[in-house]
Design an enzyme around this catalytic site. Sequence first.
Site, short mmCIF file in Angstrom:
data_model
loop_
_atom_site.label_atom_id
_atom_site.label_comp_id
_atom_site.label_asym_id
_atom_site.label_seq_id
_atom_site.Cartn_x
_atom_site.Cartn_y
_atom_site.Cartn_z
N ASP A 163 0.86 -1.18 0.00
CA ASP A 163 0.00 0.00 0.00
C ASP A 163 0.89 1.23 0.00
O ASP A 163 1.39 1.63 1.04
CB ASP A 163 -0.90 -0.05 1.24
CG ASP A 163 -1.81 1.15 1.37
OD1 ASP A 163 -1.92 1.94 0.43
OD2 ASP A 163 -2.41 1.29 2.46
N GLU A 194 -1.29 10.43 0.54
CA GLU A 194 -2.61 9.79 0.51
C GLU A 194 -3.00 9.30 1.89
O GLU A 194 -4.14 9.43 2.32
CB GLU A 194 -2.61 8.62 -0.49
CG GLU A 194 -4.01 8.05 -0.78
CD GLU A 194 -4.47 6.96 0.18
OE1 GLU A 194 -5.64 6.57 0.12
OE2 GLU A 194 -3.67 6.50 1.02
N GLU A 195 -2.03 8.72 2.59
CA GLU A 195 -2.33 8.05 3.87
C GLU A 195 -2.75 9.01 4.97
O GLU A 195 -3.28 8.60 5.99
CB GLU A 195 -1.12 7.22 4.33
CG GLU A 195 -0.77 6.04 3.43
CD GLU A 195 -1.80 4.91 3.46
OE1 GLU A 195 -2.76 5.00 4.23
OE2 GLU A 195 -1.63 3.97 2.68
N ASP A 217 -4.83 1.32 -6.25
CA ASP A 217 -4.49 1.18 -4.84
C ASP A 217 -4.84 -0.23 -4.38
O ASP A 217 -5.54 -0.96 -5.10
CB ASP A 217 -5.25 2.22 -3.99
CG ASP A 217 -4.49 2.63 -2.73
OD1 ASP A 217 -3.67 1.82 -2.23
OD2 ASP A 217 -4.71 3.75 -2.23
N HIS A 303 -1.99 -2.32 5.98
CA HIS A 303 -1.45 -1.50 7.07
C HIS A 303 -0.74 -2.33 8.13
O HIS A 303 -0.70 -1.95 9.31
CB HIS A 303 -2.52 -0.60 7.69
CG HIS A 303 -2.84 0.58 6.81
ND1 HIS A 303 -3.40 1.76 7.27
CD2 HIS A 303 -2.67 0.77 5.47
CE1 HIS A 303 -3.57 2.60 6.27
NE2 HIS A 303 -3.13 2.02 5.16
ZN ZN Z 1 -3.18 3.10 -0.27
CO CO Z 2 -3.29 2.79 3.17
#
Ligand code: ZN
Ligand code: CO
Length: 331
Positions: A163, A194-195, A217, A303
């Site tokens: 990710d 983005e995160e 993604d 994650h």
């Molecule tokens: Zn992502």
């Molecule tokens: Co993410």
Amino acid sequence: MKSLIKTLVEAWGPSGYEHHVRALIEKEVEGLADEITVDPLGNLICRVGQGGRKIMVAAHMDEIGIMATFVEKKSGYVRFAAIGGLLHTTLAGNRVRFEDGTLGVIGVQDAFGAAKTSVPNLDDFYIDVSDGGDGQGFEPGRPAAFSREMQERGARLIAKSMDDRIGCVVAIEAMRRLKRATPHEVYFVFTVQEEVGIRGARPAAYRIDPDLAIALDVTSTGDQIKGDKLVVRLGGGAAIKVHDTGLVVPPAIRDWMVARAEADGIPYQLELLNLGTTDAAGIQTAREGVPSGCISIPCRYVHTTSETVDLGDVEACVALLTSLLTNDVPV
Ligand code: ZN
Ligand code: CO
């Protein structure tokens, strides 16, 4: 493709500090684009083709990490804040790396007591950066990323930061296959931040002013034991997004993706995600609005430092993206 995946997932780049990842990608895409720009926030924008419909393809370069916020006196223990959506269950015993290479080990207070039965708050964790000295000289304000090498098990690749470095790889690989030939004007954007709330993609979309957009993604799967009620499974092909918490994909975009997958015999599945969103959520509301969809790479353990993807799925995503960019678009 595997060695590029390894290079990118092992690279260091928490949100706001994507410069190392960007440098690696710039090297990869040299010669694959007609024009390469870095915008004020650090998004890397690569144009391929000119004069057709404008398509923005977005994959984010940043990864979740931590920010050192406070150093305990004479201890070598550092308190920290989250960069992005840290899962507290993954922290104790994990390792982080600061930009200068300093390794930190995450500890938790009362590990065999309260922390054993309930998930602690971030305040209960600390990072051990002691080196046998007096613990002086470590300043707060330093970000760190998780430290982990990629490993493989058959068709499965396991690493931190799949990710969304795997999305970056899908974009780069599609650029390679296009060989700068497309009837459209395609902007491959490797986005920042983005995160921490999709902060890079929207300004990039403002600049490009695309006719439509495709985000790349990862997406969580529902195929674990007692898994979440999600239809996507690992190894089931490219996931064509229908809906997530930030995006309702316009039916025309979704149908276009499904039709291309069917026409080219690319394995695909539909994606309905109830716990997250992507850059497409930001892009769709840029300027007067941009019809946006998403090709998702199925991923287990999102994650964590063991994000797991299937090489067949990655290949299907590359094939689908390439097919979309070389055929008619619906808007
Ligand atoms: Zn992502
Ligand atoms: Co993410």
